[in-house]
Enzyme design. Sequence first.
Site, short mmCIF file in Angstrom:
data_model
loop_
_atom_site.label_atom_id
_atom_site.label_comp_id
_atom_site.label_asym_id
_atom_site.label_seq_id
_atom_site.Cartn_x
_atom_site.Cartn_y
_atom_site.Cartn_z
N THR A 112 0.84 -1.20 0.00
CA THR A 112 0.00 0.00 0.00
C THR A 112 0.87 1.25 0.00
O THR A 112 0.58 2.23 -0.68
CB THR A 112 -0.93 0.01 1.22
OG1 THR A 112 -1.70 -1.19 1.23
CG2 THR A 112 -1.87 1.20 1.19
N GLU A 140 -4.27 -5.33 -5.58
CA GLU A 140 -4.81 -6.70 -5.45
C GLU A 140 -5.17 -7.28 -6.83
O GLU A 140 -6.27 -7.82 -7.04
CB GLU A 140 -6.07 -6.71 -4.54
CG GLU A 140 -5.87 -6.08 -3.18
CD GLU A 140 -5.06 -6.96 -2.23
OE1 GLU A 140 -4.45 -7.94 -2.70
OE2 GLU A 140 -5.01 -6.65 -1.03
N GLN A 190 -2.06 -14.91 -2.38
CA GLN A 190 -3.24 -14.45 -1.67
C GLN A 190 -4.46 -14.35 -2.58
O GLN A 190 -5.39 -13.60 -2.33
CB GLN A 190 -2.96 -13.09 -1.01
CG GLN A 190 -1.87 -13.16 0.06
CD GLN A 190 -1.70 -11.83 0.79
OE1 GLN A 190 -2.60 -11.36 1.47
NE2 GLN A 190 -0.52 -11.24 0.64
N ARG A 248 -2.23 -12.92 8.81
CA ARG A 248 -2.91 -11.78 9.46
C ARG A 248 -2.30 -11.52 10.84
O ARG A 248 -2.49 -10.45 11.41
CB ARG A 248 -4.41 -12.06 9.65
CG ARG A 248 -5.26 -12.29 8.41
CD ARG A 248 -5.06 -11.28 7.34
NE ARG A 248 -4.07 -11.74 6.39
CZ ARG A 248 -3.39 -10.94 5.58
NH1 ARG A 248 -3.59 -9.64 5.59
NH2 ARG A 248 -2.50 -11.42 4.73
#
Length: 774
Positions: free
Chosen positions: A34, A226, A256, A614
Amino acid sequence: MEQFINELNEAQRAPVLHKEGPLMVIAGAGSGKTRVLTYRIAYLMDQGVDPFNILALTFTNKAAREMKHRIAEIAGKSETKNLWMGTFHSIFARLLRYDGDKLGFPSNFTIYDTQDSQRLIASIIKEMGLDKDIYKYKQIQNRISSYKNSLITVKAYFQNQDLVEADAMAKRPRTGEIYKEYVDRCFKAGAMDFDDLLLRTNELLTRFPEVLMKYQERFRYILVDEYQDTNHSQYLIVKALADRYHNICVVGDDAQSIYSFRGANISNILNFQKDYDDAAMYRLEQNYRSTKNIVNAANTIIANNKNQLEKVVWTANDDGPKIKIHRSVTDAEEGRFVASTVFEEKMRSQRPDSDFAVLYRTNSQSRAIEDALRKKDIPYRIYGGLSFYQRKEIKDVLSYLRLIINPKDEEALKRVINFPARGIGQTTVDRLTVAANHYGRSIFEVMQNLDKIDLKINSGTKRKLEDFVNMIKSFQIMNQTSDAFTLAEHVARKTGMLLEFKKDGTPEGIARMENIEELLNGIKDFVEGQKELADEQGDLSTFLEDVALATDLDKDTGDDDRVALMTIHLAKGLEFPFVFIVGMEEDLFPSAMSMNTRSELEEERRLFYVALTRAEEQAYLTYTQNRYRWGKLIDSEPSRFLEEIDEQYVEQLTPVDTYKYKSFIDKNIFGEVDKSRLRQEKPRNGAPPSGNQPTQNQLRKLRKLKPELSTPVGNAAAADTNLEVGTRVNHSRFGRGEVLLIEGVGNDKKAEIRFEKGDIKKLLLRFAKLEILE
């Protein structure tokens, strides 16, 4: 700008400074992708690229807001406002507002959510007289959605004999007719569903080359977050827009890619270099989020997938504690383990509730976790449950607001035409629907022309219909001069909804009033927020689009200090210090429905990889020996994924079973055992004669022979003999407490205990399994 560039490591800096041409950034979990996207956009603006010429596509509004906020800090607020940045659906909805008229849609078209689509399909199935048990509206809706995402239009469907035959074999030969009628009805109602926002954008760019050229010139620099989650429809739009200048930057991680059920195509990222043979490839492999044990364990898992891009994720963080694996007997015990561990960690380290997340494969697994957390008074929030905007009273208010913007909206009209009750029954609505279909008009247009159509309705009903039309028209006039909040407040009162719930007087009625009040607060907040944005107004149409495209994770809950409970799919992009991944069992995770092919199993493994990464500090993996599924208690087998983790990174909290007996024959085929002969046999191993109570000596011998009969926890074996008033004890469900009273003898011996939560319970000692605390 230079000081911000210096904040990046060498691997992050390279793609940020790559200005021209196609590039792909393979970003491992927690590697700062990001930040790379954000700084790249800021760098392009610093190099003189007009922000109007930059398009950034994300998968959540939350991600877009955070990136925009960060860019504003670097490049300044005023210029950042000119960026086209948002989700695929929000950006393409905006594009269709400008040019959708070329396809015959009004600029104020309604966006149908999943519930609206399903209601319309259910109506069509009913009107066509089809068996609703064969033509299940949810299945049909999913099928239509997959068609659209694969660019299979109604025309393409009927030209594809394989699809037609497949539906015929499934005893649903009229699926294509339902699809056609659904598309026609949406068009007539001036509505698009989520999938239409992509399909119609593709249609617009394909059928009108001048529109494509306009946006190719507009979006000279395109960035996609993504990218592994893009479906075929999204891929084609991005490819078309980038075809002129090739300044496309995609960021993602094939490890992912977990949304194939939603149409995501992992080959989009795997084949990027085939689409752009001059594409530069950058890898972000340093993980800043997790400990070494978590990162290395995740690497050993994903290494089992054959179909992936090469990368080695590493971290400079501390080793951290090992991943803890816990086995429970049942799902209820699994829930108690999670709740107790959260409670103990909070007490030991003074951690807030928001530091903890419980992730599961399916929503139904949350019940046992919720029960256990409630008993420990630990606050939690479920993500992905019934959204605020899906509650009945909220949908009712929004339907009125949708009608004001687009009176052709058939689903909105049907929802509120007789709410609050105004004497317009279902028979009248059916007649209006038939007339609307006959004349090729919307129901609202039919209601506006009742004098010209013989509907066979009495004068009283006719007057009520005319009153309803006049009320909506009065709202439309008010909409021309009022902001969204003023209008919505007026609608809630004028329609009689608030009065309806006030008269109700029940707790449910009061809760509905409070929900409407919360909706009005949200609209007010939206109106105020829009004032800060360039070229934006707090009008009703913009608010309704914002609501339609919102996701559960985009909304601010107000009270963030809660344990998060969610499916693994929803957890993507999030991070928590402590993560519990529950239900690590075969046929649950990996799912029984996702083990038919290697590609399906590899996606399940990627899902586990996402779940594990996570965690920042500590991960717990739990599984049960038995679990209730569909109301039955079934035996469970540990997930194969647990075996794939290198044992050097894990700690077993419960001994690992080396063998678990499984019966290969149904024991019921042998009938009942005749026990009459057994009573005459001499007992063995010190067992008592039939009908007599065993002595303490015999019990001790039995316990030596069968350790499973002894109490397994701490000093609990001696609990029934050593207990006295004042003894401190621990119970697996109720926690710690103090004995207040002991009564009874033998098997009837009981203890009255006050637990730390304040509860006083009377427990039968032979079942209580109390542990005496030193």
